[in-house]
Design a protein around this motif. Structure first.
Motif, PDB file in Angstrom:
ATOM      1  N   PRO A 178      61.318 -72.592  -4.078  1.00  0.00           N
ATOM      2  CA  PRO A 178      61.742 -71.322  -4.678  1.00  0.00           C
ATOM      3  C   PRO A 178      62.788 -70.638  -3.810  1.00  0.00           C
ATOM      4  O   PRO A 178      62.731 -70.702  -2.582  1.00  0.00           O
ATOM      5  CB  PRO A 178      60.449 -70.509  -4.757  1.00  0.00           C
ATOM      6  CG  PRO A 178      59.493 -71.165  -3.830  1.00  0.00           C
ATOM      7  CD  PRO A 178      59.928 -72.583  -3.648  1.00  0.00           C
ATOM      8  N   ARG A 179      63.751 -70.004  -4.479  1.00  0.00           N
ATOM      9  CA  ARG A 179      64.798 -69.265  -3.783  1.00  0.00           C
ATOM     10  C   ARG A 179      65.502 -68.356  -4.767  1.00  0.00           C
ATOM     11  O   ARG A 179      65.249 -68.424  -5.957  1.00  0.00           O
ATOM     12  CB  ARG A 179      65.784 -70.227  -3.108  1.00  0.00           C
ATOM     13  CG  ARG A 179      66.439 -71.209  -4.041  1.00  0.00           C
ATOM     14  CD  ARG A 179      67.305 -72.212  -3.327  1.00  0.00           C
ATOM     15  NE  ARG A 179      68.179 -71.534  -2.420  1.00  0.00           N
ATOM     16  CZ  ARG A 179      69.487 -71.664  -2.350  1.00  0.00           C
ATOM     17  NH1 ARG A 179      70.108 -72.510  -3.126  1.00  0.00           N
ATOM     18  NH2 ARG A 179      70.199 -70.968  -1.500  1.00  0.00           N
ATOM     19  N   GLY A 180      66.379 -67.529  -4.277  1.00  0.00           N
ATOM     20  CA  GLY A 180      67.179 -66.666  -5.150  1.00  0.00           C
ATOM     21  C   GLY A 180      66.547 -65.318  -5.422  1.00  0.00           C
ATOM     22  O   GLY A 180      65.520 -64.958  -4.844  1.00  0.00           O
ATOM     23  N   PRO A 181      67.186 -64.556  -6.310  1.00  0.00           N
ATOM     24  CA  PRO A 181      66.781 -63.161  -6.553  1.00  0.00           C
ATOM     25  C   PRO A 181      65.338 -63.002  -7.047  1.00  0.00           C
ATOM     26  O   PRO A 181      64.643 -62.071  -6.627  1.00  0.00           O
ATOM     27  CB  PRO A 181      67.767 -62.665  -7.609  1.00  0.00           C
ATOM     28  CG  PRO A 181      68.941 -63.577  -7.496  1.00  0.00           C
ATOM     29  CD  PRO A 181      68.413 -64.892  -7.033  1.00  0.00           C
ATOM     30  N   GLN A 182      64.862 -63.875  -7.937  1.00  0.00           N
ATOM     31  CA  GLN A 182      63.485 -63.737  -8.442  1.00  0.00           C
ATOM     32  C   GLN A 182      62.471 -63.977  -7.331  1.00  0.00           C
ATOM     33  O   GLN A 182      61.467 -63.282  -7.231  1.00  0.00           O
ATOM     34  CB  GLN A 182      63.236 -64.696  -9.599  1.00  0.00           C
ATOM     35  CG  GLN A 182      63.908 -64.273 -10.885  1.00  0.00           C
ATOM     36  CD  GLN A 182      63.587 -65.215 -12.019  1.00  0.00           C
ATOM     37  OE1 GLN A 182      63.646 -66.430 -11.867  1.00  0.00           O
ATOM     38  NE2 GLN A 182      63.249 -64.651 -13.160  1.00  0.00           N
ATOM     39  N   TRP A 183      62.733 -64.970  -6.495  1.00  0.00           N
ATOM     40  CA  TRP A 183      61.857 -65.274  -5.365  1.00  0.00           C
ATOM     41  C   TRP A 183      61.849 -64.098  -4.392  1.00  0.00           C
ATOM     42  O   TRP A 183      60.799 -63.650  -3.951  1.00  0.00           O
ATOM     43  CB  TRP A 183      62.322 -66.567  -4.708  1.00  0.00           C
ATOM     44  CG  TRP A 183      61.616 -66.989  -3.461  1.00  0.00           C
ATOM     45  CD1 TRP A 183      62.184 -67.169  -2.234  1.00  0.00           C
ATOM     46  CD2 TRP A 183      60.230 -67.344  -3.304  1.00  0.00           C
ATOM     47  NE1 TRP A 183      61.236 -67.603  -1.322  1.00  0.00           N
ATOM     48  CE2 TRP A 183      60.035 -67.720  -1.964  1.00  0.00           C
ATOM     49  CE3 TRP A 183      59.138 -67.364  -4.158  1.00  0.00           C
ATOM     50  CZ2 TRP A 183      58.796 -68.110  -1.449  1.00  0.00           C
ATOM     51  CZ3 TRP A 183      57.903 -67.758  -3.654  1.00  0.00           C
ATOM     52  CH2 TRP A 183      57.743 -68.129  -2.319  1.00  0.00           C
ATOM     53  N   SER A 184      63.020 -63.573  -4.078  1.00  0.00           N
ATOM     54  CA  SER A 184      63.101 -62.436  -3.159  1.00  0.00           C
ATOM     55  C   SER A 184      62.409 -61.206  -3.738  1.00  0.00           C
ATOM     56  O   SER A 184      61.749 -60.460  -3.004  1.00  0.00           O
ATOM     57  CB  SER A 184      64.550 -62.120  -2.810  1.00  0.00           C
ATOM     58  OG  SER A 184      65.039 -63.088  -1.908  1.00  0.00           O
ATOM     59  N   ALA A 185      62.518 -61.000  -5.048  1.00  0.00           N
ATOM     60  CA  ALA A 185      61.849 -59.862  -5.679  1.00  0.00           C
ATOM     61  C   ALA A 185      60.329 -60.025  -5.586  1.00  0.00           C
ATOM     62  O   ALA A 185      59.610 -59.056  -5.303  1.00  0.00           O
ATOM     63  CB  ALA A 185      62.279 -59.725  -7.136  1.00  0.00           C
ATOM     64  N   LYS A 186      59.832 -61.230  -5.795  1.00  0.00           N
ATOM     65  CA  LYS A 186      58.399 -61.496  -5.691  1.00  0.00           C
ATOM     66  C   LYS A 186      57.908 -61.192  -4.274  1.00  0.00           C
ATOM     67  O   LYS A 186      56.915 -60.502  -4.089  1.00  0.00           O
ATOM     68  CB  LYS A 186      58.106 -62.948  -6.054  1.00  0.00           C
ATOM     69  CG  LYS A 186      56.644 -63.355  -5.910  1.00  0.00           C
ATOM     70  CD  LYS A 186      56.471 -64.825  -6.308  1.00  0.00           C
ATOM     71  CE  LYS A 186      55.040 -65.288  -6.191  1.00  0.00           C
ATOM     72  NZ  LYS A 186      54.124 -64.676  -7.136  1.00  0.00           N
ATOM     73  N   HIS A 191      63.508 -65.503   3.323  1.00  0.00           N
ATOM     74  CA  HIS A 191      62.954 -65.910   2.039  1.00  0.00           C
ATOM     75  C   HIS A 191      63.207 -67.378   1.694  1.00  0.00           C
ATOM     76  O   HIS A 191      62.288 -68.070   1.222  1.00  0.00           O
ATOM     77  CB  HIS A 191      63.436 -64.991   0.924  1.00  0.00           C
ATOM     78  CG  HIS A 191      62.839 -63.619   1.018  1.00  0.00           C
ATOM     79  ND1 HIS A 191      63.129 -62.609   0.134  1.00  0.00           N
ATOM     80  CD2 HIS A 191      61.956 -63.072   1.907  1.00  0.00           C
ATOM     81  CE1 HIS A 191      62.464 -61.515   0.464  1.00  0.00           C
ATOM     82  NE2 HIS A 191      61.758 -61.773   1.543  1.00  0.00           N
TER      83      HIS A 191
END
Length: 157
Positions: free
Chosen positions: A47-55, A16
């Motif tokens: 973009p990175r982190g939990p929101q990016w991974s959730a997307k 990601h």
């Protein structure tokens, strides 16, 4: 020297951050019809982190690698191509076509009758080359800038 072959595979969570860097590189370093201010408004940082991974986690994500480096990716969810980015040094080398063909085949296999997207000014010709047509022209506001884009579709047979 021959160019290394491009390999396609499904992305995993460990990819990601690399996908975020490819997206940022494509927007900020690829050929662009958008101004520097428009590109900064579109995507100020990778973009990175939990929101990016959730997307990404909610979509089919196919990536392209060359010599172990991620050079592009495309995402699809229920007939919608959300993201399609090729790193600047790999643009114009058939990477988008290879990624798109993989996603289209998956859509056909899933019984989808239509693919659609919102394409940037730069992505429009690539999608048109795959058989998409513009159904609407849009202007979206991002951080005080206005970006032109195109709603596009392809009917699958």
């Amino acid at each position: 020297m021959a160019r290394a072959e491009v390999a396609l595979r499904d992305a995993v969570m460990a990819d990601h951050d690399a996908l975020g860097r490819v997206m940022f590189d494509a927007i900020h370093h690829g050929t662009s019809a958008y101004s520097a201010a428009e590109r900064a408004a579109w995507l100020p940082t990778p973009p990175r982190g939990p929101q990016w991974s959730a997307k990404l986690g909610g979509q089919q994500v196919v990536l392209a690698e060359r010599a172990g480096q991620v050079i592009g990716f495309i995402t699809r969810e229920r007939g919608y191509i959300d993201l399609a980015f090729i790193a600047a040094p790999a643009q114009g080398q058939g990477v988008f076509r290879a990624l798109y063909e993989r996603v289209e085949q998956a859509a056909i296999t899933a019984g989808e009758s239509r693919l659609h997207t919102h394409a940037s000014v730069m992505a429009r010709p690539a999608f048109e080359a795959m058989g998409f047509r513009v159904i609407a022209t849009e202007r979206v506001a991002r951080s005080g800038e206005y970006l032109d884009r195109f709603e596009m579709e392809k009917i699958l047979t």
